[in-house]
Design a protein around this motif. Structure first.
Motif, PDB file in Angstrom:
ATOM      1  N   GLU A  84      14.522   5.469  11.257  1.00 46.59           N
ATOM      2  CA  GLU A  84      15.819   4.786  11.400  1.00 46.59           C
ATOM      3  C   GLU A  84      15.935   3.596  10.457  1.00 46.59           C
ATOM      4  O   GLU A  84      17.014   3.342   9.898  1.00 46.59           O
ATOM      5  N   THR A  85      14.840   2.861  10.292  1.00 50.48           N
ATOM      6  CA  THR A  85      14.889   1.619   9.527  1.00 50.48           C
ATOM      7  C   THR A  85      14.493   1.779   8.060  1.00 50.48           C
ATOM      8  O   THR A  85      14.734   0.881   7.250  1.00 50.48           O
ATOM      9  N   GLY A  86      13.880   2.919   7.729  1.00 51.16           N
ATOM     10  CA  GLY A  86      13.385   3.093   6.369  1.00 51.16           C
ATOM     11  C   GLY A  86      12.127   2.301   6.073  1.00 51.16           C
ATOM     12  O   GLY A  86      11.733   2.160   4.911  1.00 51.16           O
ATOM     13  N   ARG A  87      11.479   1.814   7.107  1.00 51.91           N
ATOM     14  CA  ARG A  87      10.225   1.062   6.941  1.00 51.91           C
ATOM     15  C   ARG A  87       9.036   2.008   7.059  1.00 51.91           C
ATOM     16  O   ARG A  87       9.069   2.983   7.821  1.00 51.91           O
ATOM     17  N   LEU A  88       7.984   1.720   6.319  1.00 53.05           N
ATOM     18  CA  LEU A  88       6.778   2.552   6.362  1.00 53.05           C
ATOM     19  C   LEU A  88       5.962   2.249   7.605  1.00 53.05           C
ATOM     20  O   LEU A  88       5.858   1.095   8.025  1.00 53.05           O
ATOM     21  N   ILE A  89       5.375   3.290   8.182  1.00 51.13           N
ATOM     22  CA  ILE A  89       4.355   3.111   9.203  1.00 51.13           C
ATOM     23  C   ILE A  89       3.139   3.939   8.785  1.00 51.13           C
ATOM     24  O   ILE A  89       3.237   5.145   8.565  1.00 51.13           O
ATOM     25  N   MET A  90       2.036   3.260   8.641  1.00 44.32           N
ATOM     26  CA  MET A  90       0.775   3.885   8.242  1.00 44.32           C
ATOM     27  C   MET A  90      -0.251   3.574   9.324  1.00 44.32           C
ATOM     28  O   MET A  90      -0.207   2.506   9.944  1.00 44.32           O
ATOM     29  N   PHE A 260      -2.074   1.279   1.132  1.00 42.84           N
ATOM     30  CA  PHE A 260      -0.928   0.714   1.849  1.00 42.84           C
ATOM     31  C   PHE A 260      -0.056  -0.089   0.886  1.00 42.84           C
ATOM     32  O   PHE A 260       1.180   0.069   0.873  1.00 42.84           O
ATOM     33  N   ILE A 261      -0.662  -0.930   0.059  1.00 38.94           N
ATOM     34  CA  ILE A 261       0.103  -1.725  -0.898  1.00 38.94           C
ATOM     35  C   ILE A 261       0.827  -0.825  -1.901  1.00 38.94           C
ATOM     36  O   ILE A 261       2.006  -1.041  -2.230  1.00 38.94           O
ATOM     37  N   GLU A 262       0.138   0.216  -2.354  1.00 39.84           N
ATOM     38  CA  GLU A 262       0.770   1.161  -3.286  1.00 39.84           C
ATOM     39  C   GLU A 262       1.985   1.830  -2.649  1.00 39.84           C
ATOM     40  O   GLU A 262       3.025   1.997  -3.297  1.00 39.84           O
ATOM     41  N   CYS A 263       1.855   2.214  -1.375  1.00 39.52           N
ATOM     42  CA  CYS A 263       2.980   2.846  -0.673  1.00 39.52           C
ATOM     43  C   CYS A 263       4.139   1.872  -0.509  1.00 39.52           C
ATOM     44  O   CYS A 263       5.314   2.261  -0.608  1.00 39.52           O
ATOM     45  N   ILE A 264       3.839   0.609  -0.252  1.00 29.96           N
ATOM     46  CA  ILE A 264       4.889  -0.406  -0.144  1.00 29.96           C
ATOM     47  C   ILE A 264       5.645  -0.506  -1.464  1.00 29.96           C
ATOM     48  O   ILE A 264       6.877  -0.569  -1.501  1.00 29.96           O
ATOM     49  N   THR A 266       5.759   1.722  -4.036  1.00 28.48           N
ATOM     50  CA  THR A 266       6.377   2.951  -4.544  1.00 28.48           C
ATOM     51  C   THR A 266       7.272   3.638  -3.525  1.00 28.48           C
ATOM     52  O   THR A 266       8.020   4.552  -3.874  1.00 28.48           O
ATOM     53  N   ARG A 267       7.148   3.240  -2.247  1.00 30.45           N
ATOM     54  CA  ARG A 267       7.863   3.857  -1.120  1.00 30.45           C
ATOM     55  C   ARG A 267       7.411   5.302  -0.898  1.00 30.45           C
ATOM     56  O   ARG A 267       8.125   6.113  -0.304  1.00 30.45           O
ATOM     57  N   ALA A 268       6.206   5.622  -1.346  1.00 30.97           N
ATOM     58  CA  ALA A 268       5.639   6.946  -1.088  1.00 30.97           C
ATOM     59  C   ALA A 268       5.172   7.029   0.355  1.00 30.97           C
ATOM     60  O   ALA A 268       4.839   6.012   0.991  1.00 30.97           O
ATOM     61  N   ALA A 269       5.139   8.247   0.889  1.00 26.19           N
ATOM     62  CA  ALA A 269       4.660   8.454   2.255  1.00 26.19           C
ATOM     63  C   ALA A 269       3.162   8.190   2.320  1.00 26.19           C
ATOM     64  O   ALA A 269       2.410   8.682   1.474  1.00 26.19           O
ATOM     65  N   PRO A 270       2.685   7.430   3.304  1.00 25.33           N
ATOM     66  CA  PRO A 270       1.254   7.161   3.418  1.00 25.33           C
ATOM     67  C   PRO A 270       0.451   8.436   3.688  1.00 25.33           C
ATOM     68  O   PRO A 270       0.937   9.370   4.336  1.00 25.33           O
TER      69      PRO A 270
END
Length: 292
Positions: A84-90, A260-264, A266-270
């Motif tokens: 819903e928020t477009g925020r990553l959860i890893m 985690f930093i890379e995903c933040i 690039t917005r790639a899925a963890p």
């Protein structure tokens, strides 16, 4: 950059902040600070889902220590808010970032072991003892994450058995799993064992491999090229000495945080996503042990 450390124990937070050259802040202020982009949550697991949801609704990406929650429903709530928020959860299934496991996964993907037919993992030692989760829920998520990464699909059947010796929580636990295609796996965890064992064994129809994290770096990943065949209606076999596969040295936790930093950025899925964490919880729930 590490912006702040937070803990309900103010003195402990200040101690860690001093070590890492950052500030100590009250937990409440983390969620309100617009300069903080992401939060790492390492809490008692019963609090993980609610705090992760609060962080994501405040616009923060989140790395949550395992297990992501104590119920599948709570994990699904957190993953839904991520969408819903477009925020990553890893989720902190840290052994997925161990160089020896990454090399093992590459060998499997390249076909070096042939078709994987069977896996077993042993995670044994003395402690830790928790008031909310038993040996299965505390120790097994790491191994289940590795097993799911190898199988690429959830099990069709899960059976569990355990024993509670100290109180009502299991100190020993076994899980038996059956996957599509006939692949079988079992997992043994214990927090009342006199020696440490951290071992994942993968049996393929060409070779067998062992990831043993207790061994030194030169022996963490071994491949056994034993042979088994039928001769005049009888089974025969030969054994061979293991080949130790070179593995790049590196701290899994550091590599996890770098991912985690890379995903933040690039917005790639963890790699260790919330969806995978839900599958881990489904297995733990299905295999919730009976005490005996």
């Amino acid at each position: 950059m590490l912006a702040a450390v937070s803990d309900a124990n103010e003195a402990r937070a200040e101690g860690f902040a001093s070590e890492h050259d950052c500030v100590a802040v009250a937990p409440e202020s983390l969620f309100e600070n617009p300069e903080i982009d992401a939060i790492v949550l390492a809490l008692p697991p019963q609090f993980h889902a609610d705090y992760a949801i609060r962080a994501m609704r405040a616009g923060k990406d989140v790395l949550v220590e395992k297990p992501i929650a104590l119920t599948v429903a709570d994990a699904e709530r957190a993953v839904a808010v991520s969408g819903e928020t477009g925020r990553l959860i890893m989720v902190g299934h840290v052994l997925r970032f161990h160089p020896a496991f990454e090399k093992l996964k590459a060998l499997i993907d390249q076909g070096d072991l042939g078709e994987v037919r069977y896996m077993h993992s042993h995670r044994l030692g003395l402690g830790k003892f928790h008031t909310e989760n038993d040996a299965l829920w505390d120790l097994a998520p790491h191994d289940l994450s590795m097993i799911l990464a190898i199988t690429g699909q959830p099990p069709l059947e899960v059976r569990g058995e355990g024993a509670a010796l100290l109180d009502h929580l299991s100190d020993f636990a076994h899980l038996h799993m059956r996957f599509p295609g006939g692949l079988r796996s079992h997992l043994f965890t214990s927090r009342l064992n006199p020696y440490r064992e951290r071992r994942l064994t993968v049996v393929g129809d060409k070779a067998m491999a062992v990831f043993d994290d207790v061994e030194g770096w030169g022996r963490k990943l071994a491949v056994y090229r034993h042979a088994v065949w039928q001769d005049s209606g009888q089974w025969a076999f030969t054994t061979n000495e293991p080949t130790y596969v070179p593995v790049e040295e590196g701290m899994p936790l550091t590599r996890e945080l770098e991912h985690f930093i890379e995903c933040i950025e690039t917005r790639a899925a963890p790699r260790t996503s919330g969806e995978e964490a839900i599958e881990v919880l489904r297995i733990l729930t299905a295999g919730s042990v009976t005490h005996g």
